[in-house]
Design a protein around this motif. Structure first.
Motif, PDB file in Angstrom:
ATOM      1  N   ILE A 159      25.039  12.669  48.260  1.00 49.44           N
ATOM      2  CA  ILE A 159      25.470  14.014  47.856  1.00 49.44           C
ATOM      3  C   ILE A 159      24.246  14.640  47.206  1.00 49.44           C
ATOM      4  CG2 ILE A 159      27.943  13.665  47.799  1.00 49.44           C
ATOM      5  CD1 ILE A 159      27.702  13.089  44.791  1.00 49.44           C
ATOM      6  N   SER A 197      19.429  13.581  57.093  1.00 53.50           N
ATOM      7  CA  SER A 197      20.389  12.524  56.750  1.00 53.50           C
ATOM      8  C   SER A 197      21.785  12.913  57.236  1.00 53.50           C
ATOM      9  CB  SER A 197      20.457  12.312  55.231  1.00 53.50           C
ATOM     10  OG  SER A 197      19.191  12.004  54.741  1.00 53.50           O
ATOM     11  N   ASP A 232      25.952  16.979  44.419  1.00 51.96           N
ATOM     12  CA  ASP A 232      25.888  16.248  43.155  1.00 51.96           C
ATOM     13  C   ASP A 232      25.533  17.300  42.094  1.00 51.96           C
ATOM     14  OD1 ASP A 232      25.315  14.454  41.148  1.00 51.96           O
ATOM     15  OD2 ASP A 232      23.699  13.417  42.220  1.00 51.96           O
TER      16      ASP A 232
HETATM   17  O1  ME8 Z   1      18.911  12.006  45.230  1.00 53.26           O
HETATM   18  N1  ME8 Z   1      12.911  13.258  54.377  1.00 53.26           N
HETATM   19  O2  ME8 Z   1      19.881  14.021  45.771  1.00 53.26           O
HETATM   20  P1  ME8 Z   1      18.705  14.789  46.518  1.00 53.26           P
HETATM   21  C1  ME8 Z   1      14.084  12.706  54.688  1.00 53.26           C
HETATM   22  N2  ME8 Z   1      21.877  13.550  44.184  1.00 53.26           N
HETATM   23  N3  ME8 Z   1      15.180  12.789  53.899  1.00 53.26           N
HETATM   24  C2  ME8 Z   1      15.080  13.473  52.753  1.00 53.26           C
HETATM   25  C3  ME8 Z   1      13.866  14.089  52.358  1.00 53.26           C
HETATM   26  C4  ME8 Z   1      12.750  13.956  53.233  1.00 53.26           C
HETATM   27  N4  ME8 Z   1      11.568  14.500  52.984  1.00 53.26           N
HETATM   28  N5  ME8 Z   1      14.069  14.682  51.177  1.00 53.26           N
HETATM   29  C5  ME8 Z   1      15.372  14.469  50.839  1.00 53.26           C
HETATM   30  C6  ME8 Z   1      19.828  12.790  45.183  1.00 53.26           C
HETATM   31  N6  ME8 Z   1      15.989  13.740  51.794  1.00 53.26           N
HETATM   32  C7  ME8 Z   1      21.126  12.399  44.517  1.00 53.26           C
HETATM   33  C8  ME8 Z   1      21.888  11.483  45.456  1.00 53.26           C
HETATM   34  S1  ME8 Z   1      24.001  10.017  46.111  1.00 53.26           S
HETATM   35  C9  ME8 Z   1      25.275   9.299  45.310  1.00 53.26           C
HETATM   36  C10 ME8 Z   1      23.180  10.985  44.908  1.00 53.26           C
HETATM   37  C11 ME8 Z   1      17.403  13.340  51.803  1.00 53.26           C
HETATM   38  O3  ME8 Z   1      19.161  16.185  46.666  1.00 53.26           O
HETATM   39  C12 ME8 Z   1      17.547  11.833  51.768  1.00 53.26           C
HETATM   40  O4  ME8 Z   1      18.813  11.479  52.244  1.00 53.26           O
HETATM   41  O5  ME8 Z   1      17.409  14.526  45.865  1.00 53.26           O
HETATM   42  C13 ME8 Z   1      17.462  11.544  50.284  1.00 53.26           C
HETATM   43  O6  ME8 Z   1      17.971  10.275  49.935  1.00 53.26           O
HETATM   44  C14 ME8 Z   1      18.308  12.671  49.754  1.00 53.26           C
HETATM   45  O7  ME8 Z   1      18.000  13.799  50.605  1.00 53.26           O
HETATM   46  C15 ME8 Z   1      18.028  12.994  48.294  1.00 53.26           C
HETATM   47  O8  ME8 Z   1      18.718  14.158  47.984  1.00 53.26           O
END
Ligand code: ME8
Length: 556
Positions: free
Chosen positions: A36, A50, A75
């Motif tokens: 999230i 993702s 989140d």
């Molecule tokens: O970590 N390449 O949220 P977030 C590929 N809220 N995937 C990427 C990416 C990239 N450069 N950048 C982001 C959080 N992602 C928490 C998670 S879950 C219970 C809580 C994707 O908004 C990838 O899936 O920082 C990464 O794990 C997620 O966005 C992180 O999103």
């Protein structure tokens, strides 16, 4: 929103699916999640990637007859949301509403088929998180203590002394300075679950994927686990900590955003109607948040007596020109760019590029326009698009747009395509069962490439010059069009729009909005569904060739 296919029989749906031979895998239900996302960022290609992976798996599993639940969401209780909202002169929830809306809009535009979208500020989630944490408190898995550690403000997590030292007291993710922080906090007895977790990882080789990520976790586990804080507020940061779910029985603390967030996977299905979806089949995440998902989350679940997810799959990152995408570099592939690609080449073309060239393995993948054009032309314009139009055009030229009759013996050695189609269906299914989306798509595309090779080998266009050969030409084209049909079915989870159009040209069932068909995939992949005389219509070119000399979409 409950999905169709509920109750589709086990053997019927997946007669050839290797998943079926593993009794540990629920034959009917399939639950896939994405992280999230923080509502502080606008959606970008990483979030879309993702969620696209989850969408593709969800579509495929629905097509296979599984009863799928696909979850994504936002989140929202992060400290940064509270401080950013204050900067913007908004309340935290106003700020969260605005940005959660952007994620919903982006995902809807890309046609993602999530069954729900959870926002952690919703009461259905908050009430259950309170209940889970109360249970942990009551059974002594959560206790009040004092914590001193290196706080990574940019990631909202503590690092151990060893980790902090290793990274020069800078955030390993953002490079920002770490701060020494001491707070009175509630702690989760993570250390208590170390042995059970280790055993679980070792006994379930598919639990953490890919392999490199599993080894990374095992390596870190060698340092031993320490109890982790599960609340905020003891450090006197009242304003930010007030934005969060209250710690049950202690108004001065709120539940740490990461603990709150992880529970979303359970809270959303912890209802009478959805309980049976738990445990999740796969949590798709990236490597940045592996520790939370592969260590803390399973231990929380063990403490609650819940089953563990079957797989935590952590992909790598999309990067740009060799550099991490970041706010400070301003080099994100943002939604404006994504929309511009979709407008010029179609959403399916972008899906294909991301799915086949993305960082599913242990290494990062560079987002490059030149590569996009190369892959688009090779796989789509000159690949499935060209094979389909070649075959359909010949059926029009020689058989008046009617499917010719099939040869009699599908095991005939001179007919490679029926066997290729069977293999492709089997391999696609096997790969998808292992979250090997790239492998699945390459097997499906391989079938349409085999059609091209078969045409070049058998030269129906030459044979057709002599009317005496027309029966043979018809037999050749039958195998070709039937293979294209099966390839289209197998590729539809990745290219739903275009494969729907192609199946429509052949008068075949098209995928519904959620990716399922009226019949399960194994039935659709049976050889011989196209019948002599079926109308095959010419459509618009599926994938017009791309010209790399055009400027990159969205470039300013
Ligand atoms: O970590 N390449 O949220 P977030 C590929 N809220 N995937 C990427 C990416 C990239 N450069 N950048 C982001 C959080 N992602 C928490 C998670 S879950 C219970 C809580 C994707 O908004 C990838 O899936 O920082 C990464 O794990 C997620 O966005 C992180 O999103």
């Amino acid at each position: 929103m409950e999905r169709r296919w509920q109750g589709v029989g086990r053997g019927v749906a997946l007669a050839y699916n290797p998943l079926m031979s593993d009794p540990a895998i629920s034959p009917d239900r399939f639950y896939v999640t994405t992280p999230i996302y923080y509502v502080n960022d606008r959606p970008h290609v990483g979030h879309c990637y993702s969620t696209l992976l989850a969408d593709t798996v969800a579509r495929f599993m629905r097509a296979s007859g599984r009863d799928v639940f696909f979850l994504t969401g936002t989140d929202e209780h992060s400290e940064r949301v509270a401080s950013r909202a204050a900067e913007e002169g908004m309340t935290p929830i106003q700020w969260a509403d605005r940005n959660a809306g952007l994620f919903k809009e982006a995902f809807a535009k890309l046609g993602f088929t999530n069954d729900d979208f959870i926002r952690t500020t919703e009461s259905r989630h908050k009430d259950l998180v309170t209940r889970y944490v109360r249970t942990l408190l009551e059974q002594g898995d959560v206790y009040l203590g004092e914590y001193s550690g290196w706080w990574d403000h940019s990631q909202e997590e503590y690092l151990t002394e060893t980790m902090a030292r290793e990274h020069g007291f800078k955030s390993p993710v953002t490079g920002k300075d770490l701060v020494k922080r001491t707070e009175k906090n509630y702690f989760f007895r993570l250390a208590r679950y170390q042995d059970r977790l280790l055993r679980h990882i070792n006994e379930n080789p598919g639990f953490i994927r890919p392999e490199a990520r599993k080894n990374e976790v095992l390596g870190r586990l060698r340092d031993g686990l320490q109890d982790v804080p599960v609340s905020r507020g003891g450090a006197g940061d009242g304003g930010a900590a007030a934005w969060g779910i209250r710690m049950p029985g202690d108004e001065g603390h709120s539940i740490y955003v990461w603990i709150d967030a992880l529970f979303n996977y359970l809270s959303v299905v912890d209802t009478r109607e959805r309980r049976a979806y738990w445990p999740a089949d796969v949590h798709l995440i990236a490597k940045d948040i592996l520790w939370f998902h592969a260590v803390i989350w399973p231990c929380l679940l063990m403490a609650l007596g819940e089953e563990l997810p079957k797989c935590v799959y952590a992909h790598s990152f999309w990067i740009r020109e060799g550099r991490k995408m970041s706010k400070s570099l301003g080099n994100f592939i943002d939604m404006e760019t994504i929309d511009a690609y979709c407008d010029r080449y179609g959403t399916d073309a972008l899906r294909w590029y991301l799915l086949t060239q993305g960082p599913m393995g242990a290494t990062d993948a560079d987002f490059s326009y030149a590569k996009f054009v190369e892959v688009y032309n090779a796989d789509l314009a000159n690949g499935i698009g060209n094979a389909a139009s070649r075959v359909i055009n010949m059926i029009h030229k020689y058989f008046d747009g009617k499917c010719p009759s099939a040869p009699s013996d599908s095991d005939d050695n001179a007919r490679p395509l029926p066997g290729r189609a069977r293999d492709a269906a089997f391999r696609v299914s096997a790969c998808m069962g292992e979250n090997d989306i790239g492998g699945a798509l390459s097997a499906a595309l391989g079938l349409s490439n085999a059609v091209d090779v078969f045409i070049n080998d058998t030269t129906p266009f030459k044979l057709a010059k002599d009317p005496a050969n027309m029966e043979r030409v018809g037999h050749i084209l039958y195998d070709c069009v039937e293979s294209i049909r099966i390839a289209a079915v197998l590729l539809s989870c990745a290219l739903p729009e275009k494969m729907g159009a192609l199946l429509g040209m052949m008068g075949q069932p098209v995928p519904m909005d959620d990716g399922s068909f009226e019949e399960p995939l194994d039935k659709l992949c049976e050889w011989g569904r196209l019948k002599a005389g079926d109308a095959v219509t010419k459509g618009e070119g599926l994938f017009p060739r791309a010209d790399g000399a055009d400027p990159e979409p969205g470039s300013r």
